[in-house]
Enzyme design. Sequence first.
Site, PDB file in Angstrom:
ATOM      1  N   THR A 180      -5.849   0.646  -0.950  1.00  0.00           N
ATOM      2  CA  THR A 180      -4.709  -0.223  -0.616  1.00  0.00           C
ATOM      3  C   THR A 180      -5.275  -1.569  -0.151  1.00  0.00           C
ATOM      4  OG1 THR A 180      -4.678   0.263   1.741  1.00  0.00           O
ATOM      5  CG2 THR A 180      -3.465   1.811   0.318  1.00  0.00           C
ATOM      6  N   PRO A 181      -4.406  -2.557   0.071  1.00  0.00           N
ATOM      7  CA  PRO A 181      -4.892  -3.822   0.629  1.00  0.00           C
ATOM      8  C   PRO A 181      -5.647  -3.633   1.953  1.00  0.00           C
ATOM      9  CG  PRO A 181      -2.718  -4.128  -0.290  1.00  0.00           C
ATOM     10  CD  PRO A 181      -3.005  -2.647  -0.366  1.00  0.00           C
ATOM     11  N   ILE A 185      -7.863   5.429   1.225  1.00  0.00           N
ATOM     12  CA  ILE A 185      -6.886   5.207   0.160  1.00  0.00           C
ATOM     13  C   ILE A 185      -7.015   3.768  -0.328  1.00  0.00           C
ATOM     14  CG2 ILE A 185      -4.443   5.416  -0.482  1.00  0.00           C
ATOM     15  CD1 ILE A 185      -5.725   8.020   0.698  1.00  0.00           C
ATOM     16  N   TYR A 231      -8.968   2.134  16.666  1.00  0.00           N
ATOM     17  CA  TYR A 231      -8.190   2.741  15.575  1.00  0.00           C
ATOM     18  C   TYR A 231      -8.156   4.273  15.738  1.00  0.00           C
ATOM     19  CZ  TYR A 231      -6.520   3.563  10.778  1.00  0.00           C
ATOM     20  OH  TYR A 231      -5.787   3.964   9.676  1.00  0.00           O
ATOM     21  N   GLY A 255       0.769  -1.250   0.000  1.00  0.00           N
ATOM     22  CA  GLY A 255       0.000   0.000   0.000  1.00  0.00           C
ATOM     23  C   GLY A 255       0.793   1.288   0.000  1.00  0.00           C
ATOM     24  N   ASP A 311       9.613  -5.893  12.976  1.00  0.00           N
ATOM     25  CA  ASP A 311       8.335  -5.687  13.649  1.00  0.00           C
ATOM     26  C   ASP A 311       8.449  -4.396  14.457  1.00  0.00           C
ATOM     27  OD1 ASP A 311       6.143  -5.673  15.328  1.00  0.00           O
ATOM     28  OD2 ASP A 311       6.203  -7.824  15.728  1.00  0.00           O
ATOM     29  N   LYS A 364      -4.856   6.657  16.223  1.00  0.00           N
ATOM     30  CA  LYS A 364      -4.448   7.681  15.252  1.00  0.00           C
ATOM     31  C   LYS A 364      -4.506   9.089  15.872  1.00  0.00           C
ATOM     32  CE  LYS A 364      -3.313   4.963  11.905  1.00  0.00           C
ATOM     33  NZ  LYS A 364      -1.902   4.835  11.486  1.00  0.00           N
TER      34      LYS A 364
HETATM   35  N1  LIG Z   1      -5.582   2.850   3.394  1.00  0.00           N
HETATM   36  C1  LIG Z   1      -6.220   3.816   4.032  1.00  0.00           C
HETATM   37  O1  LIG Z   1      -7.373   4.137   3.690  1.00  0.00           O
HETATM   38  C2  LIG Z   1      -5.548   4.587   5.144  1.00  0.00           C
HETATM   39  C3  LIG Z   1      -6.186   5.758   5.587  1.00  0.00           C
HETATM   40  C4  LIG Z   1      -5.605   6.502   6.614  1.00  0.00           C
HETATM   41  C5  LIG Z   1      -4.426   6.078   7.196  1.00  0.00           C
HETATM   42  N2  LIG Z   1      -3.837   4.941   6.745  1.00  0.00           N
HETATM   43  C6  LIG Z   1      -2.586   4.519   7.424  1.00  0.00           C
HETATM   44  O2  LIG Z   1      -1.552   4.416   6.471  1.00  0.00           O
HETATM   45  C7  LIG Z   1      -0.640   3.384   6.878  1.00  0.00           C
HETATM   46  C8  LIG Z   1      -0.471   2.384   5.756  1.00  0.00           C
HETATM   47  O3  LIG Z   1      -1.726   1.839   5.429  1.00  0.00           O
HETATM   48  P1  LIG Z   1      -1.995   0.931   4.134  1.00  0.00           P
HETATM   49  O4  LIG Z   1      -3.382   1.209   3.717  1.00  0.00           O
HETATM   50  O5  LIG Z   1      -0.902   1.063   3.166  1.00  0.00           O
HETATM   51  O6  LIG Z   1      -2.003  -0.521   4.834  1.00  0.00           O
HETATM   52  P2  LIG Z   1      -1.556  -1.958   4.293  1.00  0.00           P
HETATM   53  O7  LIG Z   1      -2.273  -2.920   5.161  1.00  0.00           O
HETATM   54  O8  LIG Z   1      -1.712  -2.053   2.816  1.00  0.00           O
HETATM   55  O9  LIG Z   1       0.010  -1.984   4.644  1.00  0.00           O
HETATM   56  C9  LIG Z   1       0.465  -1.946   5.977  1.00  0.00           C
HETATM   57  C10 LIG Z   1       1.818  -2.612   6.053  1.00  0.00           C
HETATM   58  O10 LIG Z   1       2.249  -2.564   7.417  1.00  0.00           O
HETATM   59  C11 LIG Z   1       2.819  -3.822   7.740  1.00  0.00           C
HETATM   60  N3  LIG Z   1       2.739  -4.056   9.174  1.00  0.00           N
HETATM   61  C12 LIG Z   1       1.669  -4.399   9.930  1.00  0.00           C
HETATM   62  N4  LIG Z   1       2.032  -4.615  11.200  1.00  0.00           N
HETATM   63  C13 LIG Z   1       3.364  -4.389  11.271  1.00  0.00           C
HETATM   64  C14 LIG Z   1       4.313  -4.440  12.319  1.00  0.00           C
HETATM   65  N5  LIG Z   1       3.961  -4.799  13.578  1.00  0.00           N
HETATM   66  N6  LIG Z   1       5.610  -4.136  12.034  1.00  0.00           N
HETATM   67  C15 LIG Z   1       5.965  -3.805  10.778  1.00  0.00           C
HETATM   68  N7  LIG Z   1       5.121  -3.763   9.736  1.00  0.00           N
HETATM   69  C16 LIG Z   1       3.818  -4.039   9.991  1.00  0.00           C
HETATM   70  C17 LIG Z   1       2.010  -4.848   6.957  1.00  0.00           C
HETATM   71  O11 LIG Z   1       2.720  -6.068   6.801  1.00  0.00           O
HETATM   72  C18 LIG Z   1       1.789  -4.106   5.647  1.00  0.00           C
HETATM   73  O12 LIG Z   1       2.816  -4.373   4.722  1.00  0.00           O
HETATM   74  C19 LIG Z   1      -1.227   2.778   8.164  1.00  0.00           C
HETATM   75  O13 LIG Z   1      -0.618   3.383   9.282  1.00  0.00           O
HETATM   76  C20 LIG Z   1      -2.698   3.163   8.077  1.00  0.00           C
HETATM   77  O14 LIG Z   1      -3.304   3.209   9.345  1.00  0.00           O
HETATM   78  C21 LIG Z   1      -4.362   4.178   5.738  1.00  0.00           C
END
Ligand SMILES: NC(=O)c1ccc[n+]([C@@H]2O[C@H](COP(=O)([O-])OP(=O)(O)OC[C@H]3O[C@@H](n4cnc5c(N)ncnc54)[C@H](O)[C@@H]3O)[C@@H](O)[C@H]2O)c1
Length: 261
Positions: free
Chosen positions: A195-196, A193, A158, A20, A66, A162
């Site tokens: 993403t997965p 966004i 969540y 993502g 991690d 945040k």
């Molecule tokens: N996608 C959205 O709509 C959205 C909106 C607002 C905020 N965010 C934030 O953006 C960030 C990325 O989100 P995304 O949508 O790309 O998510 P995603 O699930 O596609 O990717 C998250 C990544 O974090 C890794 N991860 C999870 N736990 C972990 C750990 N303990 N240590 C290391 N890596 C770890 C996962 O393996 C994954 O590769 C997150 O903090 C999420 O909360 C996402």
Amino acid sequence: MSQEIDLSGRAAMVTGAGSGIGRRTAHVLAEAGASVACTDVNAASAQETATAIQEAGGQAISVAHDVVDEAQWAAAVKATTDAFGNLRIMVNNAGIELVKTIDQISTADFRRVMDINVLGVFLGIQACADVMHESGGGSIINLSSVAGLIGAPRQAAYCASKGAVRLMTKATALELAGSGRKVRVNSVHPGIIETPMMNDLIMGVPEDQREARIAQMHARHPIGRLGQPTDIANAILFLASDMSDFMTGSEVVVDGGMTAN
Ligand SMILES: NC(=O)c1ccc[n+]([C@@H]2O[C@H](COP(=O)([O-])OP(=O)(O)OC[C@H]3O[C@@H](n4cnc5c(N)ncnc54)[C@H](O)[C@@H]3O)[C@@H](O)[C@H]2O)c1
């Protein structure tokens, strides 16, 4: 007068770089010339990101990491500085979502969200602030969310996490600036966004309600579309660069207008 962003000679760490927003951010920083340590708890996906960057002509390594594990933070920072020196950019992106009602959220659920989303960011700041200062200064970018600005039903854990990232960003920005360390700290607040993580949310909705749920998500963004990882990576690129040199403790909202009204 326009100005190109050039990050060459600077090392960056991106957590959660295997998917993502983190994956796209690693690419965008590398395209701007940064050497990028792609870290993720999923080692294979971090390696995929690093390999793709290398194949595109950029510099990258992957680190199995991690964010909740303090010892692994020290190792990840060391791996980055051993490979590239000069750590100047830290993107605390790794995070998890949890959609459950107040009654459904267990203590273990709540702790896990706070551990990864809040403690993970804190450990990142702690592990890299001095190293970045000694490298000549740097920029820490923490992924919060619109859920750190406004509430949402079934997202108590969540939103709590945040919101904590938002104020931890401001507190650490003040502390680092006040102690004369040249490290800026800002938060980014994405809307929804594609993403997965978002796909998982949709798959969690009963099949006959998915289309309506997607339409509802679109309707929440006055700009008329959902966000793409590139939308967030571009904001992170700006915060990582000297173009944002006067910004610290700021919250950069990238949400298609969702929170404007
Ligand atoms: N996608 C959205 O709509 C959205 C909106 C607002 C905020 N965010 C934030 O953006 C960030 C990325 O989100 P995304 O949508 O790309 O998510 P995603 O699930 O596609 O990717 C998250 C990544 O974090 C890794 N991860 C999870 N736990 C972990 C750990 N303990 N240590 C290391 N890596 C770890 C996962 O393996 C994954 O590769 C997150 O903090 C999420 O909360 C996402």
